[in-house]
Design a protein around this motif. Structure first.
Motif, mmCIF file in Angstrom:
data_model
loop_
_atom_site.group_PDB
_atom_site.id
_atom_site.type_symbol
_atom_site.label_atom_id
_atom_site.label_comp_id
_atom_site.label_asym_id
_atom_site.label_seq_id
_atom_site.Cartn_x
_atom_site.Cartn_y
_atom_site.Cartn_z
ATOM 1 N N THR A 40 0.842 -1.193 0.000
ATOM 2 C CA THR A 40 0.000 0.000 0.000
ATOM 3 C C THR A 40 0.877 1.243 0.000
ATOM 4 O O THR A 40 1.809 1.323 0.799
ATOM 5 N N PRO A 41 0.629 2.201 -0.891
ATOM 6 C CA PRO A 41 -0.406 2.208 -1.920
ATOM 7 C C PRO A 41 0.055 1.649 -3.258
ATOM 8 O O PRO A 41 -0.767 1.393 -4.139
ATOM 9 N N ALA A 42 1.374 1.464 -3.439
ATOM 10 C CA ALA A 42 1.890 1.110 -4.762
ATOM 11 C C ALA A 42 1.272 -0.169 -5.301
ATOM 12 O O ALA A 42 0.842 -0.236 -6.466
ATOM 13 N N GLY A 43 1.214 -1.207 -4.458
ATOM 14 C CA GLY A 43 0.659 -2.476 -4.914
ATOM 15 C C GLY A 43 -0.797 -2.353 -5.321
ATOM 16 O O GLY A 43 -1.234 -2.944 -6.324
ATOM 17 N N GLU A 44 -1.574 -1.583 -4.561
ATOM 18 C CA GLU A 44 -2.987 -1.384 -4.887
ATOM 19 C C GLU A 44 -3.153 -0.639 -6.208
ATOM 20 O O GLU A 44 -4.043 -0.959 -7.013
ATOM 21 N N ILE A 45 -2.297 0.349 -6.434
ATOM 22 C CA ILE A 45 -2.377 1.111 -7.684
ATOM 23 C C ILE A 45 -1.984 0.237 -8.864
ATOM 24 O O ILE A 45 -2.602 0.296 -9.935
ATOM 25 N N LEU A 46 -0.974 -0.590 -8.681
ATOM 26 C CA LEU A 46 -0.583 -1.511 -9.753
ATOM 27 C C LEU A 46 -1.702 -2.495 -10.069
ATOM 28 O O LEU A 46 -1.939 -2.828 -11.242
ATOM 29 N N GLU A 47 -2.398 -2.980 -9.050
ATOM 30 C CA GLU A 47 -3.531 -3.877 -9.296
ATOM 31 C C GLU A 47 -4.608 -3.161 -10.113
ATOM 32 O O GLU A 47 -5.246 -3.765 -10.987
ATOM 33 N N TYR A 48 -4.802 -1.879 -9.836
ATOM 34 C CA TYR A 48 -5.807 -1.113 -10.571
ATOM 35 C C TYR A 48 -5.454 -0.999 -12.050
ATOM 36 O O TYR A 48 -6.329 -1.122 -12.925
ATOM 37 N N VAL A 49 -4.173 -0.757 -12.355
ATOM 38 C CA VAL A 49 -3.792 -0.554 -13.763
ATOM 39 C C VAL A 49 -3.538 -1.863 -14.500
ATOM 40 O O VAL A 49 -3.350 -1.855 -15.722
ATOM 41 N N VAL A 108 5.345 9.155 -9.898
ATOM 42 C CA VAL A 108 3.922 8.819 -9.887
ATOM 43 C C VAL A 108 3.174 9.453 -8.723
ATOM 44 O O VAL A 108 2.125 10.067 -8.908
ATOM 45 N N LEU A 109 3.679 9.294 -7.497
ATOM 46 C CA LEU A 109 2.880 9.720 -6.343
ATOM 47 C C LEU A 109 3.752 10.244 -5.210
ATOM 48 O O LEU A 109 4.961 10.032 -5.176
ATOM 49 N N GLN A 253 -4.696 10.301 -16.550
ATOM 50 C CA GLN A 253 -5.755 10.923 -15.750
ATOM 51 C C GLN A 253 -6.605 9.883 -15.048
ATOM 52 O O GLN A 253 -7.049 10.097 -13.897
ATOM 53 N N VAL A 254 -6.819 8.740 -15.677
ATOM 54 C CA VAL A 254 -7.659 7.716 -15.051
ATOM 55 C C VAL A 254 -7.018 7.201 -13.765
ATOM 56 O O VAL A 254 -7.706 6.948 -12.772
ATOM 57 N N THR A 255 -5.690 7.095 -13.753
ATOM 58 C CA THR A 255 -5.008 6.658 -12.535
ATOM 59 C C THR A 255 -4.960 7.773 -11.504
ATOM 60 O O THR A 255 -5.102 7.524 -10.294
ATOM 61 N N ILE A 256 -4.770 9.000 -11.953
ATOM 62 C CA ILE A 256 -4.814 10.145 -11.042
ATOM 63 C C ILE A 256 -6.163 10.186 -10.320
ATOM 64 O O ILE A 256 -6.232 10.382 -9.101
ATOM 65 N N ASP A 257 -7.246 9.985 -11.065
ATOM 66 C CA ASP A 257 -8.584 9.982 -10.469
ATOM 67 C C ASP A 257 -8.727 8.856 -9.453
ATOM 68 O O ASP A 257 -9.331 9.040 -8.382
ATOM 69 N N PHE A 258 -8.169 7.692 -9.778
ATOM 70 C CA PHE A 258 -8.234 6.561 -8.840
ATOM 71 C C PHE A 258 -7.501 6.899 -7.544
ATOM 72 O O PHE A 258 -8.011 6.633 -6.443
ATOM 73 N N ILE A 259 -6.327 7.489 -7.650
ATOM 74 C CA ILE A 259 -5.551 7.854 -6.460
ATOM 75 C C ILE A 259 -6.316 8.867 -5.609
ATOM 76 O O ILE A 259 -6.435 8.721 -4.388
ATOM 77 N N TYR A 263 -7.606 7.523 -1.850
ATOM 78 C CA TYR A 263 -6.770 7.816 -0.679
ATOM 79 C C TYR A 263 -7.092 9.143 0.000
ATOM 80 O O TYR A 263 -6.524 9.427 1.057
ATOM 81 N N ASN A 264 -7.964 9.932 -0.580
ATOM 82 C CA ASN A 264 -8.491 11.127 0.088
ATOM 83 C C ASN A 264 -7.403 12.003 0.707
ATOM 84 O O ASN A 264 -7.486 12.452 1.859
ATOM 85 N N GLY A 265 -6.312 12.223 -0.067
ATOM 86 C CA GLY A 265 -5.256 13.119 0.385
ATOM 87 C C GLY A 265 -4.096 12.440 1.073
ATOM 88 O O GLY A 265 -3.050 13.051 1.255
ATOM 89 N N ALA A 266 -4.257 11.171 1.458
ATOM 90 C CA ALA A 266 -3.131 10.464 2.084
ATOM 91 C C ALA A 266 -2.072 10.102 1.066
ATOM 92 O O ALA A 266 -0.916 9.874 1.420
ATOM 93 N N VAL A 267 -2.456 10.048 -0.200
ATOM 94 C CA VAL A 267 -1.536 9.846 -1.322
ATOM 95 C C VAL A 267 -1.906 10.857 -2.384
ATOM 96 O O VAL A 267 -3.082 11.056 -2.677
#
Length: 272
Positions: A40-49, A108-109, A253-259, A263-267
């Motif tokens: 978290t958060p990298a692994g979760e973001i990779l799962e998303y993409v 990325v983040l 942008q699609v990944t930016i929106d997901f982040i 994560y509501n500001g934590a990432v």
């Protein structure tokens, strides 16, 4: 149903599980890249993409790590194509100290570093004196933790120390704060034994601490750019087209929106 039955028959004959057969079909004729990441958060973001990459003919295999050392060793030794967990100052320091040749290929983040409560629950306790704070002991994150405390007016650091600051570089400590220097992953685990802990963003998320944060780095500060987490690979692999495609999707942008939504500001998204 006939197709599923065929998969199950193949699995029975070859000794493979049905999930392994399905994965084999999914990856037939595509490029596979293996990326190491903290959960978290990298692994979760990779799962998303992951499905977005598969649309581009790239199968993403994710290997999770819970420390900051093994993912770089694995890239250096060729066991991983790339990793996604670290910022450039940490990577630079790691290369210099270990003789590795790992390079960033895309930012990325940013996961803001924060102060979290342990035995004490209010930052005002810091100004009463004699409190104990656990901080990460790797070079760049330790300097970053001290800079956050300086930002809060708790200590003053010798300006010449820069990104290598340690408690030895504190020139003013009016509240007699003492520091427990420990590996970043261990700070959440000992936080109940100290007054406060300075926790890196990914470990705060992983441990469910984010709702407890008392103060964080300024999201508009130079640290947000300087400490943005990157995808990194060995220098010999820097022109790998599959890794470039991964970075493009992570910066889309699609990944930016997901982040932002997740994560509501934590990432925060930070793009070169």
């Amino acid at each position: 149903m006939k197709k599923l039955a065929l998969f199950l028959s193949i699995a029975a004959l070859t000794g493979c599980s049905s999930s392994e057969v399905l994965q084999t079909e999914a990856t037939t004729g595509v490029t596979t890249i293996t990326i190491g990441a903290t959960p978290t958060p990298a692994g979760e973001i990779l799962e998303y993409v992951k499905p977005l990459l598969l649309e581009q003919g790239i199968y993403l295999e994710i290997k999770e790590f819970t420390d900051y050392i093994l993912p770089n060793i694995a890239v250096e030794e060729g066991d991983l194509d790339a990793n996604f967990f670290q910022h450039i100052p940490y990577l630079t320091d790691f290369n210099e100290n270990n003789g590795t040749d790992i390079v960033p290929v895309g930012k990325v983040l940013f996961a803001p570093l924060g102060i979290y409560p342990g035995k004490s629950t209010e930052l005002e306790e810091l100004k009463k004196g004699g409190v104990e704070i656990a901080i990460p002991n790797d070079t760049t994150n330790e300097a970053r933790a001290l800079a956050l405390l300086e930002q809060l007016g708790i200590i003053e650091i010798d300006s010449s120390a820069g990104l290598s600051a340690t408690p030895k570089d504190i020139i003013s400590n009016p509240y007699d704060v003492s520091f427990i220097e420990i590996e970043a992953a261990q700070v959440p685990r000992i936080i109940q034994d100290v007054d406060f802990g300075v926790i890196t963003g990914n470990y705060a998320l992983d441990g469910g601490f984010t709702d407890l944060v008392l103060a964080t780095e300024d999201s508009q500060s130079e640290f947000a750019i300087l400490y943005g987490n990157v995808v990194a690979t060995h220098s010999s692999n820097a022109d790998n087209e599959a890794i470039k495609t991964l970075v493009d999707i992570l910066q889309s942008q699609v990944t930016i929106d997901f982040i932002n939504d997740t994560y509501n500001g934590a990432v925060l998204s930070v793009i070169d």
